[in-house]
Design a protein around this motif. Structure first.
Motif, PDB file in Angstrom:
ATOM      1  N   UNK A   4      16.427  73.775   2.291  1.00 55.90           N
ATOM      2  CA  UNK A   4      17.609  74.463   2.831  1.00 55.90           C
ATOM      3  C   UNK A   4      17.525  74.574   4.346  1.00 55.90           C
ATOM      4  N   UNK A   5      18.686  74.797   4.966  1.00 52.67           N
ATOM      5  CA  UNK A   5      18.728  75.027   6.410  1.00 52.67           C
ATOM      6  C   UNK A   5      17.947  76.307   6.713  1.00 52.67           C
ATOM      7  N   UNK A   6      17.099  76.259   7.713  1.00 61.06           N
ATOM      8  CA  UNK A   6      16.282  77.409   8.086  1.00 61.06           C
ATOM      9  C   UNK A   6      14.863  77.343   7.542  1.00 61.06           C
ATOM     10  N   UNK A   7      14.600  76.426   6.609  1.00 63.63           N
ATOM     11  CA  UNK A   7      13.240  76.262   6.089  1.00 63.63           C
ATOM     12  C   UNK A   7      12.348  75.646   7.159  1.00 63.63           C
ATOM     13  N   UNK A  20       2.729  69.559  13.221  1.00 67.84           N
ATOM     14  CA  UNK A  20       3.132  69.122  11.886  1.00 67.84           C
ATOM     15  C   UNK A  20       4.244  69.974  11.283  1.00 67.84           C
ATOM     16  N   UNK A  21       4.753  70.975  12.004  1.00 69.49           N
ATOM     17  CA  UNK A  21       5.782  71.852  11.445  1.00 69.49           C
ATOM     18  C   UNK A  21       7.136  71.602  12.109  1.00 69.49           C
ATOM     19  N   UNK A  22       8.180  71.595  11.258  1.00 66.32           N
ATOM     20  CA  UNK A  22       9.537  71.307  11.706  1.00 66.32           C
ATOM     21  C   UNK A  22      10.502  72.299  11.088  1.00 66.32           C
ATOM     22  N   UNK A  23      11.501  72.710  11.854  1.00 62.28           N
ATOM     23  CA  UNK A  23      12.571  73.589  11.391  1.00 62.28           C
ATOM     24  C   UNK A  23      13.735  72.722  10.924  1.00 62.28           C
ATOM     25  N   UNK A  24      14.306  73.021   9.744  1.00 61.08           N
ATOM     26  CA  UNK A  24      15.429  72.260   9.201  1.00 61.08           C
ATOM     27  C   UNK A  24      16.724  72.810   9.800  1.00 61.08           C
ATOM     28  N   UNK A  25      17.483  71.939  10.486  1.00 65.04           N
ATOM     29  CA  UNK A  25      18.747  72.328  11.103  1.00 65.04           C
ATOM     30  C   UNK A  25      19.948  71.843  10.302  1.00 65.04           C
ATOM     31  N   UNK A  26      19.788  70.728   9.576  1.00 68.10           N
ATOM     32  CA  UNK A  26      20.890  70.139   8.822  1.00 68.10           C
ATOM     33  C   UNK A  26      20.322  69.435   7.599  1.00 68.10           C
ATOM     34  N   UNK A  27      21.025  69.544   6.465  1.00 73.78           N
ATOM     35  CA  UNK A  27      20.603  68.912   5.224  1.00 73.78           C
ATOM     36  C   UNK A  27      21.752  68.062   4.702  1.00 73.78           C
ATOM     37  N   UNK A  28      21.439  66.893   4.201  1.00 70.14           N
ATOM     38  CA  UNK A  28      22.431  65.975   3.640  1.00 70.14           C
ATOM     39  C   UNK A  28      21.715  64.680   3.316  1.00 70.14           C
ATOM     40  N   UNK A  29      22.384  63.555   3.508  1.00 73.21           N
ATOM     41  CA  UNK A  29      21.722  62.261   3.342  1.00 73.21           C
ATOM     42  C   UNK A  29      20.641  62.086   4.406  1.00 73.21           C
ATOM     43  N   UNK A  30      20.863  62.703   5.560  1.00 70.97           N
ATOM     44  CA  UNK A  30      19.874  62.737   6.639  1.00 70.97           C
ATOM     45  C   UNK A  30      19.506  64.190   6.906  1.00 70.97           C
ATOM     46  N   UNK A  31      18.301  64.418   7.375  1.00 72.03           N
ATOM     47  CA  UNK A  31      17.860  65.742   7.782  1.00 72.03           C
ATOM     48  C   UNK A  31      17.806  65.768   9.298  1.00 72.03           C
ATOM     49  N   UNK A  32      18.276  66.855   9.905  1.00 79.81           N
ATOM     50  CA  UNK A  32      18.055  67.076  11.341  1.00 79.81           C
ATOM     51  C   UNK A  32      16.951  68.109  11.423  1.00 79.81           C
ATOM     52  N   UNK A  46      16.753  61.365   4.211  1.00 77.22           N
ATOM     53  CA  UNK A  46      16.250  62.280   3.182  1.00 77.22           C
ATOM     54  C   UNK A  46      15.051  61.698   2.429  1.00 77.22           C
ATOM     55  N   UNK A  47      15.126  60.439   2.049  1.00 79.17           N
ATOM     56  CA  UNK A  47      14.060  59.806   1.262  1.00 79.17           C
ATOM     57  C   UNK A  47      12.726  59.847   2.005  1.00 79.17           C
ATOM     58  N   UNK A  48      12.754  59.566   3.293  1.00 76.25           N
ATOM     59  CA  UNK A  48      11.520  59.548   4.085  1.00 76.25           C
ATOM     60  C   UNK A  48      10.934  60.957   4.218  1.00 76.25           C
ATOM     61  N   UNK A  49      11.782  61.952   4.417  1.00 77.70           N
ATOM     62  CA  UNK A  49      11.316  63.337   4.560  1.00 77.70           C
ATOM     63  C   UNK A  49      10.711  63.845   3.253  1.00 77.70           C
ATOM     64  N   UNK A  50      11.422  63.628   2.134  1.00 77.27           N
ATOM     65  CA  UNK A  50      10.937  64.151   0.849  1.00 77.27           C
ATOM     66  C   UNK A  50       9.585  63.564   0.473  1.00 77.27           C
ATOM     67  N   UNK A  56       6.703  73.784   2.029  1.00 79.52           N
ATOM     68  CA  UNK A  56       7.972  74.339   2.497  1.00 79.52           C
ATOM     69  C   UNK A  56       7.814  75.842   2.626  1.00 79.52           C
ATOM     70  N   UNK A  57       8.175  76.399   3.791  1.00 76.99           N
ATOM     71  CA  UNK A  57       8.153  77.846   3.993  1.00 76.99           C
ATOM     72  C   UNK A  57       9.587  78.322   4.196  1.00 76.99           C
ATOM     73  N   UNK A  58       9.986  79.334   3.416  1.00 78.17           N
ATOM     74  CA  UNK A  58      11.324  79.906   3.541  1.00 78.17           C
ATOM     75  C   UNK A  58      11.298  81.019   4.559  1.00 78.17           C
TER      76      UNK A  58
END
Length: 64
Positions: A4-7, A20-32, A46-50, A56-58
């Motif tokens: 989810x956005x914010x994870x 090694x840590x990244x904040x999720x800004x956008x979710x869809x076919x691509x992740x920002x 998405x495939x490469x990220x998953x 995952x930290x909420x």
């Protein structure tokens, strides 16, 4: 995979800055994602990220 956005994602491989840590800004076919160290934003399929997620930290400190 439920991302989810914010994870905050901990990846298996580091960003070129060494973090090694990244904040999720956008979710869809691509992740920002935003690197937590240098602040650089990247769009990744998405495939490469998953495939490369280690943890995952909420926002509510729930770990998956």
């Amino acid at each position: 995979m439920d991302v989810r956005v914010g994870d905050i994602l901990e990846m298996k491989k580091p960003h070129p800055c060494g973090n090694k840590t990244f904040l999720v800004l956008r979710v869809g076919m691509d992740f920002r994602l935003r690197c937590q160290n240098c602040g650089r934003e990247v769009m990744v399929p998405r495939v490469k990220i998953e495939r490369n997620i280690k943890k995952i930290q909420r926002k509510d400190d729930e770990q998956i």
